[in-house]
Design a protein around this motif. Structure first.
Motif, short mmCIF file in Angstrom:
data_model
loop_
_atom_site.label_atom_id
_atom_site.label_comp_id
_atom_site.label_asym_id
_atom_site.label_seq_id
_atom_site.Cartn_x
_atom_site.Cartn_y
_atom_site.Cartn_z
N GLY A 73 0.98 8.07 7.48
CA GLY A 73 0.00 6.96 7.49
C GLY A 73 -0.28 6.57 5.92
O GLY A 73 0.38 6.81 4.96
N ASP A 74 -1.49 5.73 5.70
CA ASP A 74 -1.72 5.48 4.42
C ASP A 74 -1.99 6.60 3.55
O ASP A 74 -2.49 7.60 3.86
CB ASP A 74 -3.19 4.42 4.49
N LEU A 75 -1.49 6.61 2.30
CA LEU A 75 -1.77 7.81 1.48
C LEU A 75 -2.97 8.21 0.94
O LEU A 75 -3.25 9.35 1.13
CB LEU A 75 -0.92 7.69 0.12
N ARG B 261 0.80 -1.21 0.07
CA ARG B 261 0.08 -0.17 0.19
C ARG B 261 0.87 1.35 0.08
O ARG B 261 2.15 1.22 0.53
CB ARG B 261 -0.94 -0.09 1.01
N GLU B 262 0.32 2.34 -0.54
CA GLU B 262 1.27 3.54 -0.73
C GLU B 262 0.90 4.38 0.81
O GLU B 262 -0.02 4.41 1.28
CB GLU B 262 0.39 4.35 -1.55
N MET B 263 2.20 4.71 1.35
CA MET B 263 2.46 5.32 2.34
C MET B 263 3.00 6.79 2.32
O MET B 263 3.58 6.96 1.25
CB MET B 263 3.26 4.49 3.56
N GLY B 264 2.59 7.62 3.13
CA GLY B 264 2.83 9.18 2.98
C GLY B 264 3.21 9.66 4.24
O GLY B 264 2.73 9.16 5.34
N PHE C 158 -0.77 22.11 2.18
CA PHE C 158 -0.62 20.65 2.47
C PHE C 158 0.60 20.20 1.87
O PHE C 158 0.41 19.97 0.67
CB PHE C 158 -1.78 20.06 2.34
N LYS C 159 1.65 19.71 2.41
CA LYS C 159 2.82 19.18 1.83
C LYS C 159 2.93 17.65 1.94
O LYS C 159 3.09 17.06 3.22
CB LYS C 159 4.13 19.60 2.50
N LEU C 160 2.20 16.92 0.91
CA LEU C 160 2.11 15.39 1.03
C LEU C 160 3.17 14.79 0.25
O LEU C 160 3.14 14.79 -0.94
CB LEU C 160 0.78 15.28 0.72
N ASP C 161 3.95 13.85 1.20
CA ASP C 161 5.07 13.21 0.24
C ASP C 161 4.65 11.63 0.41
O ASP C 161 4.53 11.28 1.53
CB ASP C 161 6.21 13.41 0.76
N GLU C 162 4.88 11.09 -0.96
CA GLU C 162 4.60 9.65 -0.61
C GLU C 162 6.12 8.87 -0.49
O GLU C 162 7.07 9.61 -0.84
CB GLU C 162 4.07 9.07 -2.33
N LYS D 190 11.02 3.49 3.34
CA LYS D 190 9.83 2.56 3.99
C LYS D 190 10.49 1.71 4.99
O LYS D 190 9.63 1.25 5.72
CB LYS D 190 9.69 1.79 2.60
N SER D 191 11.64 1.38 5.04
CA SER D 191 12.31 0.74 6.23
C SER D 191 12.43 1.51 7.34
O SER D 191 12.08 1.16 8.65
CB SER D 191 13.72 0.24 6.04
N ARG D 192 12.42 2.87 7.42
CA ARG D 192 12.39 3.70 8.57
C ARG D 192 11.05 3.94 9.07
O ARG D 192 10.70 3.91 10.52
CB ARG D 192 12.81 5.23 7.96
N ILE D 193 10.20 3.82 8.19
CA ILE D 193 8.58 3.96 8.85
C ILE D 193 8.25 2.77 9.41
O ILE D 193 7.43 2.82 10.44
CB ILE D 193 7.61 4.10 7.61
N CYS D 194 9.05 1.72 9.53
CA CYS D 194 8.83 0.28 10.25
C CYS D 194 9.81 0.27 11.43
O CYS D 194 9.56 -0.54 12.14
CB CYS D 194 9.14 -1.03 9.20
#
Length: 379
Positions: free
Chosen positions: A67-69, A20-23, A92-96, A103-107
């Protein structure tokens, strides 16, 4: 066995996030809030499934969420539709999260806890940017000039310009704007945290009157607060980088980018690499007792950078006030109990004469860094 289990958890988390896309979402709004507690409750009601931090006060709101994009996009739409008087004009500054490192850091459980992304926290506070004084009245719209990336690049070439970094000394040590030779004068405040800014800005007030003032920070919220302070203190207009370094890096080309190094951010990404690095190896950077006065190259302890922090030691912090500090591998691992930031080093009874700024390789004491090729002068 513990490390093996940790790696399995990270890999599983990484696989889930790849599905899933995270942002990451950054935003702020300086707008009158009659009832901060009511706004807090409403924002909580539309934030299911998100993590991060939101600060709410009578002067506005400042948020960093992850969270989820799709959920973040829904959140943005809900705020604009539900309370347009506060959020309709917000940038609003939204980054995917696209690359494997992000992606590893968000975990990473440690990074999530350290950056406040292990849960969702809404707080009612006195100020969305902590200056620790009575809330500043907003400057008139005509007194703050908002520059896009191309206008900002032109300002960096002006010898009569005074460019002020509104972040702290750690942030400006790992990434900064580099002015052309004979261009603007750049000042990096010798501040440990945002609440130190008012005192520091007051010290440069008279110097600032001699030049045109340009301010920047990560996303815009801190330079807007500094702009309010300076406009009212000096009775002169100022210019700010609209949307901060975050928007600048998105808008400018790699070839034209004047921001060098890494942009520190307040989420599990920890930092964002600019197109051009700073040459940290040319400067002394370690605050550890074994390296003061020596040319110790920066390492992964100093910079929130390359390797997954799941396998790396915690980033070094001042043992007294807990702010992040720059330290080499040896000092961070062998003497973590002797690492002090510059402010605490001055007041520490155990280190009465040692000054961190000398090992940082930057003229932080005077606050001024010379113009020119700062990419080879950085710590």
């Amino acid at each position: 066995a513990t490390l093996h289990k940790s790696n399995i958890l990270v890999n599983c988390c990484h696989l889930l996030h790849n599905m899933r896309e995270m942002g990451i979402l950054l935003y702020y709004s300086y707008a009158a809030v009659d009832n901060p507690q009511k706004l807090k409750s409403w924002l909580e009601s539309i934030s299911d499934g998100l993590v991060g931090r939101v600060r709410i006060s009578k002067e506005g709101v400042n948020g960093t969420l992850g969270g989820d994009l799709k959920r973040l996009e829904q959140y943005v739409e809900a705020t604009r539709q539900g309370m347009p008087e506060i959020f309709a004009q917000v940038d609003f500054k939204l980054d995917e999260l696209k690359n494997d490192e992000e992606k590893s850091r968000i975990c990473d459980e440690r990074l999530k806890k350290e950056t406040g992304f292990d849960a969702l926290r809404h707080r009612v506070v006195d100020e969305i940017v902590t200056y620790r004084q009575t809330v500043l009245p907003r400057a008139k719209v005509q007194d703050i000039h908002r520059l896009d990336h191309s206008q900002w690049d032109k300002a960096l070439k002006l010898p009569q310009a005074l460019v002020i970094d509104c972040r702290n000394r750690y942030e400006s040590s790992i990434g900064r704007f580099v002015c052309p030779p004979d261009g603007a004068q750049v000042i990096y405040p010798d501040t440990r945290c945002t609440s130190d800014m008012t005192e520091w800005l007051a010290t440069i007030a008279q110097e600032s009157l001699k030049k045109s003032i340009y301010l920047y920070c990560t996303g815009g919220v801190r330079c807007e607060r500094a702009a309010d302070f300076l406009v009212q203190s000096l009775q002169t207009p100022v210019s700010i980088l609209e949307g901060g370094i975050v928007n600048y890096l998105k808008a400018t080309s790699e070839q034209d980018c004047r921001f060098f190094g890494r942009l520190f951010v307040f989420d599990p990404r920890v930092s964002i690499q600019a197109p051009q690095p700073l040459d940290y190896s040319l400067q002394s950077c370690c605050v550890g007792p074994n390296c003061r006065g020596q040319k110790t190259p920066v390492c992964d302890y100093c910079l929130p950078s390359i390797q997954s922090s799941e396998l790396a030691p915690p980033r070094p912090r001042c043992v007294r006030c807990r702010v992040l500090v720059l330290a080499c591998n040896n000092c961070a691992s062998s003497t973590p109990h002797l690492l002090y930031c510059k402010t605490c080093s001055k007041s520490s009874s155990s280190q009465p004469q040692q000054s961190v700024h000398q090992s940082n390789g930057i003229e932080f004491l005077s606050g001024v860094v010379p113009t020119g090729d700062l990419g080879r002068e950085a710590p």
